[in-house]
Design an enzyme around this catalytic site. Sequence first.
Site, PDB file in Angstrom:
ATOM      1  CG  ASP A 192       7.792  -7.840   5.168  1.00  0.00           C
ATOM      2  OD1 ASP A 192       7.181  -8.603   4.393  1.00  0.00           O
ATOM      3  OD2 ASP A 192       7.248  -7.276   6.137  1.00  0.00           O
ATOM      4  CG  ASP A 231      10.383  -3.139   5.613  1.00  0.00           C
ATOM      5  OD1 ASP A 231      10.357  -4.343   5.932  1.00  0.00           O
ATOM      6  OD2 ASP A 231       9.391  -2.388   5.707  1.00  0.00           O
ATOM      7  CD1 TRP A 263       0.999  -2.443   6.596  1.00  0.00           C
ATOM      8  CD2 TRP A 263      -0.807  -2.278   7.897  1.00  0.00           C
ATOM      9  NE1 TRP A 263       1.360  -2.824   7.852  1.00  0.00           N
ATOM     10  CE2 TRP A 263       0.270  -2.722   8.689  1.00  0.00           C
ATOM     11  CE3 TRP A 263      -2.060  -2.103   8.492  1.00  0.00           C
ATOM     12  CZ2 TRP A 263       0.148  -2.986  10.041  1.00  0.00           C
ATOM     13  CZ3 TRP A 263      -2.188  -2.374   9.851  1.00  0.00           C
ATOM     14  CH2 TRP A 263      -1.082  -2.803  10.606  1.00  0.00           C
ATOM     15  CD  GLU A 277      -0.391  -8.863   4.557  1.00  0.00           C
ATOM     16  OE1 GLU A 277      -1.302  -8.044   4.409  1.00  0.00           O
ATOM     17  OE2 GLU A 277       0.677  -8.600   5.149  1.00  0.00           O
ATOM     18  CG  ASP A 278       2.394 -11.142   7.225  1.00  0.00           C
ATOM     19  OD1 ASP A 278       2.728 -11.863   6.271  1.00  0.00           O
ATOM     20  OD2 ASP A 278       2.718  -9.956   7.337  1.00  0.00           O
ATOM     21  CG  MET A 317      11.224  -2.141   9.664  1.00  0.00           C
ATOM     22  SD  MET A 317       9.629  -2.116  10.508  1.00  0.00           S
ATOM     23  CE  MET A 317       9.115  -3.791  10.281  1.00  0.00           C
ATOM     24  CG  HIS A 375       8.204   1.698   5.423  1.00  0.00           C
ATOM     25  ND1 HIS A 375       6.844   1.609   5.579  1.00  0.00           N
ATOM     26  CD2 HIS A 375       8.707   0.592   6.018  1.00  0.00           C
ATOM     27  CE1 HIS A 375       6.542   0.497   6.210  1.00  0.00           C
ATOM     28  NE2 HIS A 375       7.657  -0.146   6.501  1.00  0.00           N
ATOM     29  NE  ARG A 414       1.515   0.640   8.805  1.00  0.00           N
ATOM     30  CZ  ARG A 414       1.405   0.213  10.068  1.00  0.00           C
ATOM     31  NH1 ARG A 414       0.333   0.468  10.765  1.00  0.00           N
ATOM     32  NH2 ARG A 414       2.382  -0.482  10.614  1.00  0.00           N
TER      33      ARG A 414
END
Length: 368
Positions: free
Chosen positions: A208, A210, A270, A273-274, A300, A303, A305
Site C-alpha cells: 500500500d 500509505d 474499498w 480483496e486482501d 500510516m 487519508h 476513504r
Amino acid sequence: MSRRCTRFIIIVVLVIICVALISVINVGELSVAAASGVYGEKSTSYSKSGMRFNASERTGRFSNDNMSSFYRKSKYTMGYELKVNLSLDSCQAVPDLLVGRLKIDFEAALKSAPPPAAHDVLPGGAWSPNSCVARQRIAIIIPFRDRQKHLDILLYYLVPVLTRQQVAFQVFVVEQYGNKAFNKGRLMNIGFTEARKHDEFDCFIFHDVDLIPEDDRNMYTCSENPRHMSPAVDKLGYKLPYKALVGGVLSIKPEHYSRVNGYSNLYWGWGAEDDDMYYRLSASKISVLRPPFTIGRYKMIKHDRKEVSPAKVRYYLLRTVRKRFLKDGLNTLEYRLVDTRLEKLYTRIVADVGDPPKNSDKISAFVT
Ligand code: UDP
Ligand code: MN
C-alpha cells in the site's frame, strides 16, 4: 640388475605421466563446469537485463582488479570467470548496514525528497548492490491512484531501507486509469503480470502506498512462505486486528502467487480483496508468516476513504472464495495497458482495468 633398474625407472616415469594426465583432465572438467554455469551461477543469472547489468558490470570491474597470472595466461576464459564468481560474495542475509528503528516525519520527507540513497537508482526505480551479489531480486508493486504525496513520502523512506538491506529491486507503481471505482486486486494482478515482462523476479512485495516502514530490520525479501510484513500499524494501535489480515504489505514468491491465481478481480471500491487473498492462501494450504511486532511496524498516512464496496457483496464474495478462486484472478485478468513510463524512482504502469458490472451493489451481479 641394471635391466631391473631400467624397468623400475620406466614404471616410475609411466606413473608420473599418468598422474600428470589425470590432473590435466581435472582442470578441463573444472573449466567445463564453469562454462556450463555450475560454479558460475551468479554471473549467468545476473547477466542479461537492466538490473542484472549492474552485476555483470561489477563482474567486469572485478576482473581487471583481480586477474591472477594463472587466469591471465589460461586459455580457459571460463576458468577465469570461475575465479571472479567465487570472489563475488552473496550479500549478507541481514546486512551490517541496518540501523533498526527509524524516525519518520512526513512533512520533513516531503520537503527534502528525493531520498538520500537515490543517486544510483536507475530510471524506472531499479537498483542492485555493487559490493556483493543480492540474494533476491524483488519487485515492489504499489497499487495507486491520486496519492502522489503518499508515494513521495513512501519512496523517501523505502529506497534507503532497500539499499541498506542490499536487495536488488525494482519499484512498480500501478495506476488505475480513469475515475471508475478503484479495483486494487486487478492492479495487483496487472503489476505482477507487467513486472515479469521487465525482469525475472524471485519475490513480489505488494505494498500500500500509505504505509511507511519504521524499522529496516523488517527485510524486504521473500521467505519460504508468504509473509505479512505489516502486522503492527500505528493507526491500529500496533496490533493485528484479526488473524486473517494480509493487507498492507505482503511478500510472496511468484510460485505461490500463481498457485492461488493472484488476487480476485471482483472487488470494486474499498474492502476485503486482501481478506480474499488470505482465504486463497489457506485454501491452497499455504500458511502466512509474520515478523515480530517490534519490527513489522509501519506508520500510516491519513487519508479519506472514498467509495466503500457494499458489505453484502463483500461478504458474499468472501463466502465463496474457495469455489471461485481458481476461476477468478490472474487467469481471467483483462486490462488495457495505457502507458508505461520509467520515472526517476519507479516504473509507472497506467492501466485501464475496465468497468464495474452494472448493479455492482447487488450480489446478483457477481453470481455466475
Ligand atoms: N489506493 C490508491 N488510491 C485510491 C484508493 C486506494 O492509491 O483512491 C491504493 C493505495 O496504495 C492504498 C491502497 O490502495 O494504500 C489501499 O487503499 P486505502 O488506503 O484506501 O485502504 P486502507 O488500507 O486504508 O483501508
Ligand atoms: Mn490506507
